[in-house]
Scaffold this active site. Sequence first.
Site, short mmCIF file in Angstrom:
data_model
loop_
_atom_site.label_atom_id
_atom_site.label_comp_id
_atom_site.label_asym_id
_atom_site.label_seq_id
_atom_site.Cartn_x
_atom_site.Cartn_y
_atom_site.Cartn_z
N ASP A 309 63.53 18.73 66.58
CA ASP A 309 62.73 17.99 65.09
C ASP A 309 62.68 18.81 63.98
O ASP A 309 63.05 19.99 63.98
CB ASP A 309 61.48 17.64 65.77
CG ASP A 309 60.40 17.20 64.70
OD1 ASP A 309 60.98 16.16 64.23
OD2 ASP A 309 59.23 17.69 64.17
N ASP A 505 57.18 19.70 68.04
CA ASP A 505 55.60 20.28 67.62
C ASP A 505 54.61 19.20 67.62
O ASP A 505 53.36 19.49 67.51
CB ASP A 505 55.49 21.17 66.55
CG ASP A 505 55.46 20.45 65.20
OD1 ASP A 505 56.23 19.35 65.05
OD2 ASP A 505 54.71 20.69 64.43
N ASP A 509 56.85 13.97 69.35
CA ASP A 509 57.95 14.63 69.90
C ASP A 509 58.00 14.52 71.53
O ASP A 509 58.78 14.89 72.30
CB ASP A 509 58.09 16.04 69.49
CG ASP A 509 58.62 15.99 68.11
OD1 ASP A 509 59.44 15.26 67.50
OD2 ASP A 509 57.93 16.95 67.34
#
Length: 757
Positions: A309, A505, A509
């Site tokens: 990410d 995080d 996700d």
Amino acid sequence: MTFQGKRPPGEALLLAAVAVLLAAGGILWWWGKPGSGGCWAAATAVALAPAVWWVAQDLRHRRWGADSLAVLALASTLAVGEFLAGAVVAVMVATGRVLETRAQRRAARDLTALLDRVPQTAHVRAGDDLREIPAGEVATGDAVVVLPGEVVPVDGTLVTGGVFDESALTGEPLPVARTAGDAVRSGVVNAGAAAEITAAASADESTYAGVVRLAESAAAQTAPVARLADRVAVWFLPAALLMAGAAWLLSGEAERAVAVLVTATPCPLLLAVPIAVTAGMSRTARAGVVVKDGAALESLGRARVLLMDKTGTVTAGRPEVTDVVCAPGHPVEEVLRLAASVEYYSPHVLAAAVVRAAESAGIERVPAVEVGEVPGSGVAGRVGGRLVRVGRPAADRETPAWARSAARRGRLDLASVLWVECDGEPVAALLAKDRVRSDAARTTRRLRAAGISTIGLLTGDRVDNAREVAALLGLDRVQAEVSPAEKVAAVSAARAEGLVVMTGDGVNDAPALAAADVGVALGSRGATAAAQAADAVILDDRLDRLADAAEIARRARRLAVQSAAAGVALSLAAMAAAAAGFLTPVWGAIVQEGIDVAVILNALRALRVPAVAAPAPAQLVHRFETEHERLRPALLAIRQAADALAGGPTEAADRAVRHACDVLLRQVLPHETAEETELYPALATALGGPESTVPMSRAHAEIARLARRLERHLAESPSGIQADQVDDLRATLYGLDAVLTLHFAQEEEAYFTLPAS
């Protein structure tokens, strides 16, 4: 709690019993007294009983384990009367079990330490009273006082500054100073005076509770390579039986068959392999990454694809002021002071960025009054009698040339623009963006060296922002503006290239973390959903922990497979020698014992922490890293002076250039000199020698040369800049801006992310 791999003290008693019986039989045999065979047979029988129990347990769990060979070896020595060989095998099996107990206890001690440190009580302030209550009763918003030496019981925000030992969560050896307003996580130790925090979560929802759950999950799992050992035993056991039967059939000597079974005792599979995997989990815990189970560690060691990410993972996760473009006659320090004074009262994420920019530059706010949000526009308030507004530009006002240039720069830099107005006139534009982490580039290089062949960015952010970050880090692919469902699909598609690691995080996700072969969450922001979905959690806010974990996992798996392969190969060689009659059952047992000890010791190498030849001096590095932040306004002043010359040799431009020269001589050059004389010599050994810092020293020389050129320009025109100086002055100032910007970025990436002492 009890960790997998810890065994009761009875195993030490088992070893003591069989050793005493073996020794007693030896003494009787030496003195020619009867009864030696009985002692050795008793030793064999004492070991056989628990071995049968271990096999029964395996079968009950539908596992055809490697313990079966130990049972066959012990039983066959009793059957043919090779009591001495049986006693030696008994000692071997009992010794292996004790070695496993001690090795796994050592490997699990870091996880155990986490559990032993769980705070049981907390001190909560109620008015002027301080009450001690169970930690589980702390609620969000409570004022919690953490006394010196105490473990912080809940996540919270510091009301007063403090110093904390965060080594239990992050592995950092030095105490960390935190200021009022900083977030502090449960599990860290107060290393200074009493500190007060405002609880941001209950104990069950805090960071440390998550770590405990991860440790318990890790303790409840069986290492995957241990299951691999059982799979190897599926063919190893029939092979041993066939070889033993063939030796007996061809030679007519049952002792040869017994010797084959004795040398086939598979302690390398039973012990060395799971020890290596468990040791790897312990090492990752010490490095600030908790891995939930051995399967995740083994998969991480074999992974080929990494998807990350962007926001909060590759980038810092919050906007920072990266540039300040001021109207002529308005210095950077003044603008930041005015903006931070009113933004201090705003909860907006960009307002926090403005306040941090002023604080990191050492600029003190001044009191602001009549502060309020202007709907759809920003924040306004009075500072020193002047009306200051920060936010969007007024739509009904003509935009000056400097402001149009600032807006264009924001578009080109892919940055958000905050406009600062004073008494209705625009005085500056603040450019803010989410910076790439300074350790991101080094981390990607280390991951490639650790065997990750493909690294991609998987983000819901805009395409242009994602491509910019990917280009800076040299990533292989970019997928932007994707939803959580599309992230899951991308992870599934990447499996065609090998095992996939996903790192993120945020809550968005979590599905992709769960779908990946190994999901790794950055847990410092309290994203509970991401942490629960992941297979491993990085406990602090450092991306380079991912590279640490990948390197440890690869090394642990390599040692596990190496131990298993070497042990099986040596066992097969010993079995062949026994089948050919070169090894008696007794010598076969002794040889197998040597093989076991060798492979177990090799597996224990996974616990060793590779020494850093010369780690960077942490305090010195931190000092210069802090100075970089404080020098941001000085760098902005240099760029501002160059921009001011666009209108020619005006009085405002002259002031801006002389101010830039002043901050260059008073702030920037002393910093560069200190780096050259203090920091670079201290880093030379860690970097492989003094030649490693030569390129950076050359940058220092160029900065000093341009500064001298600027000084000479101003010395030639003490009463004001001349028209024929403008072009060269702009070139000099823009050159300084470019060299300093690149130089700072290189130092932050190459030096400030080095392993520290």
